[in-house]
Every structure is written in structure tokens, then in C-alpha cells.
Design a protein around this motif. Structure first.
Motif, PDB file in Angstrom:
ATOM      1  N   MET A   1       0.872  -1.222  -0.124  1.00 24.30           N
ATOM      2  CA  MET A   1       0.003  -0.051   0.064  1.00 24.30           C
ATOM      3  C   MET A   1       0.708   1.237   0.201  1.00 24.30           C
ATOM      4  SD  MET A   1      -2.875   0.810   2.655  1.00 24.30           S
ATOM      5  CE  MET A   1      -3.368   2.341   3.235  1.00 24.30           C
ATOM      6  N   ALA A   2       0.673   2.132  -0.819  1.00 25.45           N
ATOM      7  CA  ALA A   2       1.499   3.557  -0.999  1.00 25.45           C
ATOM      8  C   ALA A   2       1.307   4.454   0.260  1.00 25.45           C
ATOM      9  CB  ALA A   2       0.998   4.060  -2.224  1.00 25.45           C
ATOM     10  N   GLU A   3       2.226   5.135   0.593  1.00 29.53           N
ATOM     11  CA  GLU A   3       2.039   5.968   1.819  1.00 29.53           C
ATOM     12  C   GLU A   3       1.373   7.138   0.967  1.00 29.53           C
ATOM     13  OE1 GLU A   3       5.841   6.851   3.415  1.00 29.53           O
ATOM     14  OE2 GLU A   3       6.501   4.731   2.952  1.00 29.53           O
ATOM     15  N   THR A   4       0.409   7.753   1.953  1.00 32.20           N
ATOM     16  CA  THR A   4      -0.504   9.121   1.283  1.00 32.20           C
ATOM     17  C   THR A   4       0.345  10.417   2.250  1.00 32.20           C
ATOM     18  OG1 THR A   4      -1.980   8.742   3.124  1.00 32.20           O
ATOM     19  CG2 THR A   4      -2.346   7.684   0.829  1.00 32.20           C
ATOM     20  N   GLN A   5       1.059  10.242   3.297  1.00 30.90           N
ATOM     21  CA  GLN A   5       1.280  11.223   4.065  1.00 30.90           C
ATOM     22  C   GLN A   5       3.028  11.368   4.484  1.00 30.90           C
ATOM     23  OE1 GLN A   5      -1.124  13.320   6.740  1.00 30.90           O
ATOM     24  NE2 GLN A   5      -1.478  13.943   4.515  1.00 30.90           N
ATOM     25  N   VAL A   6       3.676  12.219   4.573  1.00 29.53           N
ATOM     26  CA  VAL A   6       5.181  12.398   4.882  1.00 29.53           C
ATOM     27  C   VAL A   6       4.922  12.894   6.759  1.00 29.53           C
ATOM     28  CG1 VAL A   6       7.100  13.655   4.880  1.00 29.53           C
ATOM     29  CG2 VAL A   6       5.631  12.928   2.768  1.00 29.53           C
ATOM     30  N   ARG A   7       5.572  12.448   7.360  1.00 25.82           N
ATOM     31  CA  ARG A   7       5.852  12.841   8.769  1.00 25.82           C
ATOM     32  C   ARG A   7       7.156  13.928   8.671  1.00 25.82           C
ATOM     33  NH1 ARG A   7       8.044   9.926  13.991  1.00 25.82           N
ATOM     34  NH2 ARG A   7       7.661  11.461  15.513  1.00 25.82           N
ATOM     35  N   CYS A   8       6.943  15.012   9.357  1.00 28.17           N
ATOM     36  CA  CYS A   8       8.074  15.974   9.336  1.00 28.17           C
ATOM     37  C   CYS A   8       8.247  16.172  11.175  1.00 28.17           C
ATOM     38  CB  CYS A   8       7.731  17.138   8.863  1.00 28.17           C
ATOM     39  SG  CYS A   8       9.051  18.597   8.812  1.00 28.17           S
ATOM     40  N   VAL A   9       9.467  16.033  11.375  1.00 29.75           N
ATOM     41  CA  VAL A   9       9.870  16.528  12.770  1.00 29.75           C
ATOM     42  C   VAL A   9      10.908  17.460  12.549  1.00 29.75           C
ATOM     43  CG1 VAL A   9      10.709  15.587  14.813  1.00 29.75           C
ATOM     44  CG2 VAL A   9       9.305  14.010  13.281  1.00 29.75           C
ATOM     45  N   VAL A  10      10.882  18.503  13.297  1.00 30.99           N
ATOM     46  CA  VAL A  10      11.570  19.561  13.396  1.00 30.99           C
ATOM     47  C   VAL A  10      12.370  19.828  14.657  1.00 30.99           C
ATOM     48  CG1 VAL A  10      12.430  21.939  12.717  1.00 30.99           C
ATOM     49  CG2 VAL A  10      10.524  20.810  11.377  1.00 30.99           C
ATOM     50  N   VAL A  11      13.597  19.932  14.781  1.00 28.11           N
ATOM     51  CA  VAL A  11      14.309  19.846  16.218  1.00 28.11           C
ATOM     52  C   VAL A  11      15.282  21.033  16.054  1.00 28.11           C
ATOM     53  CG1 VAL A  11      15.467  18.694  17.809  1.00 28.11           C
ATOM     54  CG2 VAL A  11      14.010  17.394  16.388  1.00 28.11           C
ATOM     55  N   THR A  12      15.117  21.730  17.158  1.00 26.38           N
ATOM     56  CA  THR A  12      16.142  22.890  17.567  1.00 26.38           C
ATOM     57  C   THR A  12      16.992  22.492  18.780  1.00 26.38           C
ATOM     58  OG1 THR A  12      14.715  24.131  19.119  1.00 26.38           O
ATOM     59  CG2 THR A  12      14.626  24.727  16.591  1.00 26.38           C
ATOM     60  N   PRO A  13      17.791  23.184  19.091  1.00 26.44           N
ATOM     61  CA  PRO A  13      18.795  22.839  20.239  1.00 26.44           C
ATOM     62  C   PRO A  13      17.845  22.843  21.545  1.00 26.44           C
ATOM     63  CG  PRO A  13      19.840  24.335  18.972  1.00 26.44           C
ATOM     64  CD  PRO A  13      18.698  24.322  18.324  1.00 26.44           C
ATOM     65  N   GLU A  14      16.686  23.680  21.765  1.00 20.23           N
ATOM     66  CA  GLU A  14      16.032  23.727  22.805  1.00 20.23           C
ATOM     67  C   GLU A  14      14.803  22.638  23.004  1.00 20.23           C
ATOM     68  OE1 GLU A  14      16.326  26.553  20.559  1.00 20.23           O
ATOM     69  OE2 GLU A  14      17.890  27.209  21.838  1.00 20.23           O
ATOM     70  N   LYS A  15      14.151  22.191  21.688  1.00 19.53           N
ATOM     71  CA  LYS A  15      13.252  21.306  21.817  1.00 19.53           C
ATOM     72  C   LYS A  15      12.687  20.954  20.536  1.00 19.53           C
ATOM     73  CE  LYS A  15       9.785  24.885  21.863  1.00 19.53           C
ATOM     74  NZ  LYS A  15       8.431  25.471  22.437  1.00 19.53           N
ATOM     75  N   THR A  16      11.773  19.890  20.356  1.00 25.22           N
ATOM     76  CA  THR A  16      10.951  19.537  19.165  1.00 25.22           C
ATOM     77  C   THR A  16      10.235  20.524  18.827  1.00 25.22           C
ATOM     78  OG1 THR A  16      11.409  17.276  19.703  1.00 25.22           O
ATOM     79  CG2 THR A  16       9.839  17.699  17.967  1.00 25.22           C
ATOM     80  N   GLU A  17      10.447  21.304  17.874  1.00 23.68           N
ATOM     81  CA  GLU A  17       9.537  22.564  17.684  1.00 23.68           C
ATOM     82  C   GLU A  17       8.152  21.862  16.743  1.00 23.68           C
ATOM     83  OE1 GLU A  17       9.794  25.569  18.297  1.00 23.68           O
ATOM     84  OE2 GLU A  17      11.977  25.644  19.146  1.00 23.68           O
ATOM     85  N   LEU A  18       8.301  21.057  16.036  1.00 23.73           N
ATOM     86  CA  LEU A  18       7.259  20.515  15.007  1.00 23.73           C
ATOM     87  C   LEU A  18       7.160  19.197  14.987  1.00 23.73           C
ATOM     88  CD1 LEU A  18       5.003  21.637  13.206  1.00 23.73           C
ATOM     89  CD2 LEU A  18       6.976  21.796  11.469  1.00 23.73           C
ATOM     90  N   ASP A  19       6.146  18.415  14.961  1.00 26.42           N
ATOM     91  CA  ASP A  19       6.055  16.880  14.773  1.00 26.42           C
ATOM     92  C   ASP A  19       4.845  16.720  14.346  1.00 26.42           C
ATOM     93  OD1 ASP A  19       5.915  14.148  14.666  1.00 26.42           O
ATOM     94  OD2 ASP A  19       6.733  13.939  16.600  1.00 26.42           O
ATOM     95  N   THR A  20       4.657  16.699  12.941  1.00 22.66           N
ATOM     96  CA  THR A  20       3.249  16.644  12.122  1.00 22.66           C
ATOM     97  C   THR A  20       3.321  15.941  10.896  1.00 22.66           C
ATOM     98  OG1 THR A  20       1.403  18.068  11.309  1.00 22.66           O
ATOM     99  CG2 THR A  20       3.719  18.857  10.557  1.00 22.66           C
ATOM    100  N   THR A  21       2.179  15.476  10.116  1.00 18.35           N
ATOM    101  CA  THR A  21       2.294  14.890   8.940  1.00 18.35           C
ATOM    102  C   THR A  21       1.645  16.163   7.938  1.00 18.35           C
ATOM    103  OG1 THR A  21       0.193  14.158   9.356  1.00 18.35           O
ATOM    104  CG2 THR A  21       1.897  12.737   9.891  1.00 18.35           C
ATOM    105  N   CYS A  22       2.267  15.683   6.609  1.00 15.54           N
ATOM    106  CA  CYS A  22       1.580  16.517   5.562  1.00 15.54           C
ATOM    107  C   CYS A  22       1.578  15.599   4.203  1.00 15.54           C
ATOM    108  CB  CYS A  22       2.532  17.929   5.525  1.00 15.54           C
ATOM    109  SG  CYS A  22       4.355  17.312   5.251  1.00 15.54           S
TER     110      CYS A  22
END
Length: 131
Positions: A1-22
Motif C-alpha cells: 500500500m502506498a504511503e499518502t503522508q509524510v511525517r516531518c519532525v523539526v528539532v532545534t537545540p531547545e526542543k522538538t518544535e514541530l512533529d506533524t504529517t503533511c
């Protein structure tokens, strides 16, 4: 089955700023731009300064990325950056001041160790001002 979304995780030195799918995302690389769709082959890249664009259907969200690295795996896109700002959070006046200061730098001044440093400062400021 083909994937339909991409998970994006953005990390800075302080914390995980973003963890979402698109549905898709676009990254500013050091030497261009990369579009990532579900099922993209793994890769590692050096980020430039510019906009990380996340697209879900007809909706798009933009974030300013302040350099760093990206790793694309089967599970997710991992972005490591010094700073992540929503487009609305960018202080246009401050970015204009930073650009003026970078443009005025002399390669021999204490603020600009080299012409390369001046160019980086200019690129960073211009990226924040880009529409």
C-alpha cells in the motif's frame, strides 16, 4: 500500500518544535530546494536559510529555517536547525536592519571575520524577507 503522508519532525537545540504529517514538503537546501513526497528515497542534506513549506491539500504552512541538516528516512523527514519561525513570527523590521548591517560589514571588521561570514549574514536576512 502506498504511503499518502509524510511525517516531518523539526528539532532545534531547545526542543522538538514541530512533529506533524503533511501531503508534501519543500526544504531550502544549501544549494537549492528539495521537494519531498511520500515514499521519497532516503537522503541527507545540508539546509540553507529559507522557507520550509508544508502542504496539506490546498493548505500550505510556511516556516523560516535557519540552516542545519535534513535526513529523509522511510519513517520521516528529520530537520535539525538552529531556529524555526512561523512566517508570521518573522520581524520584518529586524530582518531589514540585519540585512543593512550585513551589507555594511567589511571583511576585515570584527563582526565579519570573512567575506563568507558577510554573505551568510546577508543570505539569512534576505531569506527572512522573502515572500
Amino acid at each position: 500500500m502506498a504511503e499518502t503522508q509524510v511525517r516531518c519532525v523539526v528539532v532545534t537545540p531547545e526542543k522538538t518544535e514541530l512533529d506533524t504529517t503533511c501531503d508534501a514538503l519543500t526544504l531550502p537546501l544549501y544549494d537549492g530546494e528539495a521537494g519531498i513526497l511520500p515514499g521519497r528515497a532516503p537522503m541527507v542534506g545540508r539546509l540553507g536559510f529559507g522557507l520550509l513549506k508544508l502542504r496539506n491539500g490546498s493548505t500550505s504552512t510556511e516556516w523560516f529555517v535557519d540552516g542545519g541538516f535534513v535526513q529523509v528516512t522511510r519513517e520521516a523527514v528529520y530537520v535539525l536547525t538552529d531556529r524555526l519561525l512561523k512566517r508570521e513570527q518573522i520581524d520584518k523590521k529586524q530582518a531589514e536592519e540585519d540585512l543593512a548591517k550585513a551589507t555594511a560589514m567589511k571583511a576585515t571588521s570584527p563582526e565579519a571575520i570573512s567575506l563568507r561570514e558577510r554573505t551568510i549574514a546577508q543570505t539569512r536576512a534576505k531569506s527572512r524577507l522573502a515572500k
